[in-house]
Scaffold this motif. Sequence first.
Motif, PDB file in Angstrom:
ATOM      1  N   GLU A  43     -12.219   2.349   6.218  1.00 25.33           N
ATOM      2  CA  GLU A  43     -11.475   3.551   6.601  1.00 25.33           C
ATOM      3  C   GLU A  43     -11.815   4.031   8.008  1.00 25.33           C
ATOM      4  OE1 GLU A  43     -12.452   6.387   3.630  1.00 25.33           O
ATOM      5  OE2 GLU A  43     -11.373   5.346   2.018  1.00 25.33           O
ATOM      6  N   ALA A  44     -12.919   3.526   8.572  1.00 21.16           N
ATOM      7  CA  ALA A  44     -13.365   4.002   9.890  1.00 21.16           C
ATOM      8  C   ALA A  44     -12.486   3.443  11.006  1.00 21.16           C
ATOM      9  CB  ALA A  44     -14.824   3.596  10.121  1.00 21.16           C
ATOM     10  N   GLU A  45     -12.469   4.139  12.122  1.00 24.37           N
ATOM     11  CA  GLU A  45     -11.741   3.668  13.291  1.00 24.37           C
ATOM     12  C   GLU A  45     -12.489   2.504  13.933  1.00 24.37           C
ATOM     13  OE1 GLU A  45      -8.800   4.690  14.483  1.00 24.37           O
ATOM     14  OE2 GLU A  45      -8.605   6.053  12.771  1.00 24.37           O
ATOM     15  N   LEU A  56     -20.259  -1.380   9.932  1.00 21.25           N
ATOM     16  CA  LEU A  56     -19.691  -1.216  11.270  1.00 21.25           C
ATOM     17  C   LEU A  56     -18.264  -1.734  11.265  1.00 21.25           C
ATOM     18  CD1 LEU A  56     -19.781  -0.886  14.417  1.00 21.25           C
ATOM     19  CD2 LEU A  56     -20.751  -3.207  14.489  1.00 21.25           C
ATOM     20  N   HIS A  57     -17.345  -0.926  11.805  1.00 24.71           N
ATOM     21  CA  HIS A  57     -15.968  -1.377  12.063  1.00 24.71           C
ATOM     22  C   HIS A  57     -15.931  -1.721  13.540  1.00 24.71           C
ATOM     23  CE1 HIS A  57     -11.517  -0.871  10.769  1.00 24.71           C
ATOM     24  NE2 HIS A  57     -11.643  -1.807  11.710  1.00 24.71           N
ATOM     25  N   TYR A  74      -8.143  -3.256  -3.010  1.00 24.26           N
ATOM     26  CA  TYR A  74      -8.886  -2.684  -1.886  1.00 24.26           C
ATOM     27  C   TYR A  74      -8.438  -3.296  -0.554  1.00 24.26           C
ATOM     28  CZ  TYR A  74     -11.779  -0.461  -5.386  1.00 24.26           C
ATOM     29  OH  TYR A  74     -12.217   0.314  -6.428  1.00 24.26           O
ATOM     30  N   GLY A  75      -7.185  -3.741  -0.491  1.00 22.39           N
ATOM     31  CA  GLY A  75      -6.575  -4.140   0.772  1.00 22.39           C
ATOM     32  C   GLY A  75      -6.559  -5.618   1.080  1.00 22.39           C
ATOM     33  N   ALA A  89     -21.177  -1.558  -1.582  1.00 22.00           N
ATOM     34  CA  ALA A  89     -19.738  -1.332  -1.780  1.00 22.00           C
ATOM     35  C   ALA A  89     -19.298  -0.017  -1.147  1.00 22.00           C
ATOM     36  CB  ALA A  89     -19.405  -1.339  -3.273  1.00 22.00           C
ATOM     37  N   ALA A  90     -20.110   1.021  -1.284  1.00 25.40           N
ATOM     38  CA  ALA A  90     -19.764   2.316  -0.685  1.00 25.40           C
ATOM     39  C   ALA A  90     -19.684   2.198   0.838  1.00 25.40           C
ATOM     40  CB  ALA A  90     -20.797   3.367  -1.089  1.00 25.40           C
TER      41      ALA A  90
END
Length: 288
Positions: free
Chosen positions: A107-109, A74-75, A56-57, A99-100
């Motif tokens: 994935e969010a900006e 929050l990203h 997962y990165g 986790a979701a």
Amino acid sequence: MGKKSRKRQSEAPRPKRVEVPFVERPFEGLPGETDWVAMREVVPAATATVRTTEEYGGREVVVATMLPDLWPALHRDDGTVLVGLQTAAKSGDASRDVAAALLLALEAEPGMPVLNLGILEPGPRLQDVLDLSVPFEPVVHDDFGFWLAPDQDKEADVAAAVEQSSEGIVPTVKVDGVDSAYWCRMGREFLRWARPEPQEDVLDAIARLHSRRESELEDGARFVGAFRTSGILVPVWELVPGTEADELTGPCTRFEERLQAALAEEGPLDADARRARAGIVSRQVTLR
């Protein structure tokens, strides 16, 4: 398309959504399970850093008690990903929910919050997503300044939001020397101690101690009950007025020794312990 064809198509059964199974102890198996539960239920403002697996990165993620407007995640503008524990319940498995939110935030900006988890079905849980070799070490904060990047310019409305949200924070401190014990001041001082042992075993052990007048932390710091949440038990003590968190390391360490001895006792409870247990159970609360 004829009427019969349209009718047959409209009558075709829709795929049934698969519900997320209920998990009574959702954080079991994670490092620091009891601190995960404490941050979700009793600590107002705290953070801890975790890391996702390489699948997962391999990303560092900040787990937070609460985010603005109860956002799931929050990203942040600086690229930091934060995921909240104190959010509206979504499914029967808090680990799946968090986790979701975490995966959506990755994935969010930058600068974008996760506002909604959508319709959840069974999928990766924290136990699947996180590197379990990384310890979980909460840092308790006095306010919600961690919502912002350290070098972020605080616009007036953002600063006001942080200040307003921070006004109602219950002063809370993690007690040194023991795991997952949190002092707090709510007019009076209390200790709330999340326990990793099976709930019924903890109840039996405390009932044994209570029947022997050994359930106090120290003279005057009395056991007042417990609540159940996320599959574990959280006993609560009312402390002597004015007690500070740094005074509790010794009493908590000594109580831990008494509790472990009581947990190791075998055989049924005697009559006094059974009465004590019934009294504890009658006062306990279950948090969902």
